[in-house]
Design an enzyme around this catalytic site. Structure first.
Site, mmCIF file in Angstrom:
data_model
loop_
_atom_site.group_PDB
_atom_site.id
_atom_site.type_symbol
_atom_site.label_atom_id
_atom_site.label_comp_id
_atom_site.label_asym_id
_atom_site.label_seq_id
_atom_site.Cartn_x
_atom_site.Cartn_y
_atom_site.Cartn_z
ATOM 1 N N LYS A 1 42.150 21.819 -22.138
ATOM 2 C CA LYS A 1 42.345 23.261 -22.317
ATOM 3 C C LYS A 1 42.700 23.963 -21.012
ATOM 4 C CE LYS A 1 40.347 23.721 -26.814
ATOM 5 N NZ LYS A 1 39.276 24.132 -27.706
ATOM 6 N N ARG B 1 35.465 16.840 -29.185
ATOM 7 C CA ARG B 1 36.814 16.689 -29.741
ATOM 8 C C ARG B 1 37.765 16.457 -28.573
ATOM 9 N NH1 ARG B 1 41.296 19.795 -30.613
ATOM 10 N NH2 ARG B 1 42.324 19.625 -32.620
#
Ligand code: HH2
Length: 263
Positions: free
Chosen positions: A206, A242
């Protein structure tokens, strides 16, 4: 949880696995690398992403799920906000509905989750994917995310979702300022874990990682930061992470666990 996207525009692996054969090969590799579950997605949720029509999203994911289910017992999650997509995915063999909208996107989302009887991930997001990064605001981000997650869990249970089916996710990067909101959440994950539900954490590749790392690193160059985030989750007691880079994350978690066990 290994990420198996079938989208042309996912921010980190966009387009590479759109073709079913390539998506299958990628998913098989994630299993071989030690993933304990897979998250299949047919619609990108990256900031600014355009919505995908329902029929197209179903077409993207169903064949992949059906094929994987025929050859493996691995739990498969469907990453979608749309009840019809979740329904088609579960019929094809998915066992979990991962909903970044926490069953708020469609009026029949709560009832559909109850009817399907699968595991459900309720993720926190301020706003919606297209606009969520415009101007996120919180007085106390950890308290507000925790309160939201509890209220969505209560709504799911009121609709008939069994308590033991519910997972929570603080939604790193979803309607959060890169450092001002994501970092306190990661620093206080134990407070999300303390809510009493299994927690899923998505940090992998991210943008906040790049913000900390000085800028200019493409998603595929954020492995170190992704692993740091996964370990922060493990320390806090999350139940799953994840990730895109399964092999490296599995190794990091194994080593961390071995050290913790020797304490
Ligand atoms: N992050 C992404 C997508 N789905 N689901 C949950 N529960 N938690 C997350 O943090 C999360 C998620 C974004 O990552 P990615 O799938 O790689 O990008 P895209 O949504 O563009 O496919």
């Amino acid at each position: 949880m290994g990420v198996a996207n079938v989208t042309p525009d996912s921010f980190s692996d966009g387009g590479r696995y759109l073709h079913l054969g390539a998506a299958l090969a990628h998913a098989r590799r994630l299993i071989a690398e030690g993933a304990d579950m897979l998250d299949v997605g047919g619609e990108s949720t990256r900031p600014g992403a355009e919505p995908v029509p329902e029929a197209e999203e179903i077409a993207r994911v169903v064949e992949l799920i059906r094929t994987l289910r025929a050859e493996s017992a691995i739990p498969i999650s469907i990453d979608t906000m749309k009840p019809a997509v979740a329904r088609a995915a579960v019929a094809a063999g998915a066992t979990m509905w991962n909903d970044v909208a926490a069953l708020r996107y469609a009026p029949d989302a709560l009832d559909t989750a109850a009817e399907l009887g699968c595991d459900v991930v309720l993720m926190h997001m301020q706003g919606e994917p297209r606009t969520m990064q415009a101007e996120p605001r919180y007085d106390d981000v950890v308290a507000e995310v925790a309160e939201f997650l509890l209220s969505r869990a209560a709504a799911a249970m009121a609709a008939g979702v069994a308590r033991e089916r519910i997972w929570l996710d603080p939604g790193i990067g979803f309607g959060k300022h890169m450092l001002e909101h994501n970092l306190p959440l990661l620093a206080h994950l134990d407070r999300i874990v303390a809510l009493g539900f299994p927690v899923l954490l998505g940090v992998s590749r991210k943008r906040f990682i790049d913000a900390i790392d000085g800028g200019g690193r493409a998603p595929g160059e954020r492995l170190g930061g992704s692993i740091a985030g996964a370990l922060a989750g493990a320390v806090a007691g999350v139940s799953a992470v994840r990730v895109h880079d399964v092999r490296e994350t599995v190794q990091a978690l194994r080593v961390w666990r071995a050290i913790a066990a020797a304490r």
